[in-house]
Write a protein that holds these residues in place. Structure first.
Motif, mmCIF file in Angstrom:
data_model
loop_
_atom_site.group_PDB
_atom_site.id
_atom_site.type_symbol
_atom_site.label_atom_id
_atom_site.label_comp_id
_atom_site.label_asym_id
_atom_site.label_seq_id
_atom_site.Cartn_x
_atom_site.Cartn_y
_atom_site.Cartn_z
ATOM 1 N N SER A 41 -68.237 4.308 17.569
ATOM 2 C CA SER A 41 -67.652 4.626 18.878
ATOM 3 C C SER A 41 -66.150 4.881 18.797
ATOM 4 N N ALA A 42 -65.487 4.356 17.773
ATOM 5 C CA ALA A 42 -64.045 4.570 17.628
ATOM 6 C C ALA A 42 -63.711 5.805 16.798
ATOM 7 N N ALA A 43 -64.699 6.405 16.162
ATOM 8 C CA ALA A 43 -64.447 7.538 15.270
ATOM 9 C C ALA A 43 -63.826 8.748 15.985
ATOM 10 N N PRO A 44 -64.329 9.143 17.173
ATOM 11 C CA PRO A 44 -63.713 10.309 17.823
ATOM 12 C C PRO A 44 -62.241 10.098 18.193
ATOM 13 N N ALA A 45 -61.862 8.880 18.489
ATOM 14 C CA ALA A 45 -60.466 8.614 18.846
ATOM 15 C C ALA A 45 -59.551 8.719 17.639
ATOM 16 N N GLN A 46 -60.092 8.507 16.445
ATOM 17 C CA GLN A 46 -59.272 8.563 15.231
ATOM 18 C C GLN A 46 -59.295 9.935 14.565
ATOM 19 N N PHE A 47 -60.084 10.863 15.080
ATOM 20 C CA PHE A 47 -60.185 12.177 14.459
ATOM 21 C C PHE A 47 -58.852 12.933 14.434
ATOM 22 N N PRO A 48 -58.035 12.900 15.501
ATOM 23 C CA PRO A 48 -56.725 13.567 15.409
ATOM 24 C C PRO A 48 -55.837 12.980 14.300
ATOM 25 N N ASN A 49 -55.905 11.676 14.094
ATOM 26 C CA ASN A 49 -55.139 11.068 13.001
ATOM 27 C C ASN A 49 -55.648 11.541 11.648
ATOM 28 N N LEU A 50 -56.953 11.747 11.545
ATOM 29 C CA LEU A 50 -57.541 12.281 10.318
ATOM 30 C C LEU A 50 -56.983 13.661 10.018
ATOM 31 N N LEU A 51 -56.945 14.508 11.016
ATOM 32 C CA LEU A 51 -56.439 15.865 10.801
ATOM 33 C C LEU A 51 -54.951 15.878 10.467
ATOM 34 N N LEU A 52 -54.189 14.996 11.083
ATOM 35 C CA LEU A 52 -52.763 14.915 10.783
ATOM 36 C C LEU A 52 -52.545 14.462 9.340
ATOM 37 N N GLY A 53 -53.271 13.455 8.909
ATOM 38 C CA GLY A 53 -53.154 12.992 7.529
ATOM 39 C C GLY A 53 -53.572 14.056 6.546
ATOM 40 N N PHE A 54 -54.643 14.791 6.863
ATOM 41 C CA PHE A 54 -55.082 15.881 5.996
ATOM 42 C C PHE A 54 -54.009 16.951 5.892
ATOM 43 N N ALA A 55 -53.421 17.327 7.019
ATOM 44 C CA ALA A 55 -52.410 18.382 7.018
ATOM 45 C C ALA A 55 -51.179 17.977 6.209
#
Length: 75
Positions: A41-55
């Protein structure tokens, strides 16, 4: 001749950033997947942080590649 050798050595050392970027991206996605499996349930909220770290990790690798190419073809 020695200048060419130094140029190749410098370009090779600049490519170390590519290995670091690959390791960093793997670490980012591996940790995200592990956390998403623990708490879906917390995964969608952390997805923007995932993309920022990837970038940011990918940008580091691309900067290393640009430096290596500049050493090979510009200098």
């Amino acid at each position: 001749m020695e200048a060419d050798a130094a140029k190749f050595i410098g370009a090779g050392l600049a490519c170390v950033a590519l290995a670091g970027a690959g390791l960093g991206i793997g670490q980012i996605f591996g940790n995200y997947l592990s956390a998403a499996l623990r708490n879906p349930s917390a995964a969608p909220a952390q997805f923007p942080n995932l993309l920022l770290g990837f970038a940011l990790a990918e940008a580091t690798g691309l900067f290393g590649l640009v430096v290596a190419l500049m050493l090979l073809f510009v200098v």
